[in-house]
Scaffold this active site. Structure first.
Site, short mmCIF file in Angstrom:
data_model
loop_
_atom_site.label_atom_id
_atom_site.label_comp_id
_atom_site.label_asym_id
_atom_site.label_seq_id
_atom_site.Cartn_x
_atom_site.Cartn_y
_atom_site.Cartn_z
CB CYS A 27 -0.76 -0.12 1.31
SG CYS A 27 -2.26 -1.48 1.05
CG HIS A 46 -3.41 3.44 1.04
ND1 HIS A 46 -3.70 2.87 -0.38
CD2 HIS A 46 -3.36 2.39 1.74
CE1 HIS A 46 -3.92 1.68 -0.12
NE2 HIS A 46 -4.05 1.30 1.16
CG ASN A 63 -6.64 -0.98 -0.27
OD1 ASN A 63 -5.91 -0.75 -0.96
ND2 ASN A 63 -6.38 -1.24 1.13
N1 COA Z 1 -19.03 -9.63 5.46
C1 COA Z 1 -19.96 -9.89 6.60
N2 COA Z 1 -19.19 -10.25 7.60
C2 COA Z 1 -17.95 -10.20 7.61
C3 COA Z 1 -17.16 -9.84 6.68
C4 COA Z 1 -18.08 -9.55 5.46
N3 COA Z 1 -17.24 -9.16 4.19
N4 COA Z 1 -15.74 -9.95 6.98
C5 COA Z 1 -15.99 -10.02 8.43
N5 COA Z 1 -17.12 -10.51 8.76
C6 COA Z 1 -17.51 -10.86 9.98
C7 COA Z 1 -16.50 -11.58 10.78
O1 COA Z 1 -16.35 -12.91 10.42
C8 COA Z 1 -16.50 -11.26 12.41
O2 COA Z 1 -17.91 -12.21 12.71
P1 COA Z 1 -18.03 -12.66 14.15
O3 COA Z 1 -17.94 -11.57 14.97
O4 COA Z 1 -19.23 -13.54 14.03
O5 COA Z 1 -16.75 -13.65 14.24
C9 COA Z 1 -17.11 -9.91 12.11
O6 COA Z 1 -17.53 -9.69 10.77
C10 COA Z 1 -16.00 -8.99 12.55
O7 COA Z 1 -15.00 -9.12 12.07
P2 COA Z 1 -13.55 -8.37 12.26
O8 COA Z 1 -12.55 -8.78 11.55
O9 COA Z 1 -13.58 -8.12 13.84
O10 COA Z 1 -14.35 -6.80 11.72
P3 COA Z 1 -13.94 -5.35 11.85
O11 COA Z 1 -14.75 -4.68 12.63
O12 COA Z 1 -12.37 -5.23 12.27
O13 COA Z 1 -13.67 -5.18 10.15
C11 COA Z 1 -12.29 -4.88 8.76
C12 COA Z 1 -13.15 -5.72 9.52
C13 COA Z 1 -11.21 -5.53 7.61
C14 COA Z 1 -13.15 -3.84 7.69
C15 COA Z 1 -11.42 -3.71 9.62
O14 COA Z 1 -10.83 -4.65 10.44
C16 COA Z 1 -10.33 -2.99 8.73
O15 COA Z 1 -10.85 -2.10 7.95
N6 COA Z 1 -9.01 -2.98 8.89
C17 COA Z 1 -8.03 -2.24 8.20
C18 COA Z 1 -7.75 -3.03 6.93
C19 COA Z 1 -7.32 -2.26 6.07
O16 COA Z 1 -7.08 -1.26 5.93
N7 COA Z 1 -6.35 -2.87 5.10
C20 COA Z 1 -5.66 -2.67 4.18
C21 COA Z 1 -4.32 -2.11 4.56
S1 COA Z 1 -3.74 -1.00 3.91
#
Ligand code: COA
Length: 347
Positions: free
Chosen positions: A114, A274, A304
């Site tokens: 990224c 980004h 992204n």
């Molecule tokens: N649709 C529906 N549910 C989803 C899902 C999707 N696409 N992806 C994950 N879930 C579920 C998980 O299974 C979890 O379920 P559970 O509580 O029953 O176990 C729940 O949603 C929460 O998961 P979690 O990973 O804790 O969610 P979050 O609130 O942290 O959001 C991201 C996930 C990825 C959106 C978030 O962590 C994020 O944006 N992180 C930064 C990632 C990033 O910027 N990456 C690029 C780097 S440059």
């Protein structure tokens, strides 16, 4: 004093729009979940066989080169950032050199995910400042749609990423206060396995983040049926850990660029973060006390696009007239590695 200025910019996104609801065909997800957590409404996916990371880069580069008023044969160095190259090796730089019929110039590939574009820009900037090159093509391009787990197992990652490319032409300028003022690069390898694609690779589980396969034949350590069956050839991300680190490092590296130039957040005309997650960008905006017109986001429509996200957002903001001559523009990125970086420039 010699500085680099962006004299041409271009972007390319595939025609194929994939909405959040479209993804429900493959996995258990919802438009509400994706929009609430990431801000993403839709993303673009490249044509499966007709488009590659390199061909998208050629589209973006052609526009940037034309806008710079030069031809591909005038380019004297290529810096190409991607994490989704056409081949494991060689990199996309040489494929672009061939596709655009450029001279036998240097082609450098950057692997900083990224932060790749900002790292690439920084490298090119050094070559311009030292007077080594006069027309450098800097590119970020990604074809993520080929390397994601589209089953429910991979939904936390696959809904986030999209395809596209952005490119700029850097040229020297002696105009006082114009161009790239400074760049700032950082890394923290302690987070290497938090957002990573482990396989295929040569790690042989040396770092201990993987199922033990010491007794496996060498060929199966690189890529095995078992890895494919267990989706271990797809990216892994601990989303919440990435989020926590990003919201600290983004503001930090932006402030670093401002204080290096004795400027304040209120001096920023346009911040191009980004496009990792709209929630991260909103957090950064709030932390720096920036108004809405000082930050450009387009993750809603492209997802992204990793190394391509900064040049795509920069290009789109410029095309919409949101960046004008004399504006103070800050580019900032954070991602896998972890790596993070910023560039401050006077447009
Ligand atoms: N649709 C529906 N549910 C989803 C899902 C999707 N696409 N992806 C994950 N879930 C579920 C998980 O299974 C979890 O379920 P559970 O509580 O029953 O176990 C729940 O949603 C929460 O998961 P979690 O990973 O804790 O969610 P979050 O609130 O942290 O959001 C991201 C996930 C990825 C959106 C978030 O962590 C994020 O944006 N992180 C930064 C990632 C990033 O910027 N990456 C690029 C780097 S440059």
């Amino acid at each position: 004093m010699l500085r680099s200025k962006i004299s041409g910019i271009g972007m390319y996104v595939p025609k194929n729009i994939v909405t959040n609801n479209d993804l429900k065909k493959y996995m258990d997800t919802s438009d509400e979940w994706i929009q609430e957590r990431t801000g993403i409404i839709e993303r673009r996916y490249a044509d499966r066989t007709g488009e590659t990371t390199t061909t998208m880069a050629v589209e973006a580069a052609s526009i940037a080169i034309e806008r710079a008023g030069i031809t591909p044969q005038d380019i004297d160095f290529i810096v190409f950032a991607t994490l989704s190259p056409d081949y494991y090796f060689p990199g996309c730089g040489v494929l672009l050199q061939r596709a655009m019929k450029m001279k036998e110039i240097g082609a450098l590939d950057i692997r900083n995910q990224c932060s790749g574009f900002v790292y690439a820009l920084s490298v090119a900037d050094q070559f311009i400042r030292t007077g080594t090159y006069k027309n450098i093509l800097v590119i970020g391009s990604e074809k993520h749609s080929f390397g994601l787990d589209f089953s429910t197992r991979g939904r936390n990652i696959s809904v986030i990423f999209g395809d596209g490319a952005g490119a700029v032409v850097l040229q020297p300028t002696e105009e006082e206060g114009r161009g790239i003022l400074s760049t700032h690069l950082h890394s923290d390898g302690e987070g290497a396995e938090i957002l990573a694609m482990y396989n295929p690779g040569t790690h042989a589980n040396h770092w201990g983040h993987y199922a033990d396969f010491k007794d496996a034949p060498i060929a199966e350590m690189f890529m095995s049926h078992e890895m494919i069956d267990n989706a271990q050839n797809f990216p892994f991300m601990d989303g919440p850990s990435v989020f926590k680190k990003a919201v600290v490092k983004f503001p930090e590296v932006i402030m670093e660029s401002l204080s290096a130039n004795k400027l304040n957040a209120s001096d920023i005309s346009m911040l191009i973060p980004h496009q990792a997650n709209l929630r991260i960008a909103q957090f950064v905006q709030q932390k720096l006390g920036l108004r809405d017109h000082q930050v450009y986001n387009n993750i809603q429509h492209y997802g992204n696009t990793t190394a391509a996200s900064v040049p795509i957002a920069l290009c789109e903001a410029w095309e919409k007239g949101k960046i004008k001559e004399g504006d103070l523009v800050c580019l900032a990125a954070f991602g896998s590695g972890f790596t993070w970086a910023s560039a401050l420039l006077r447009w």
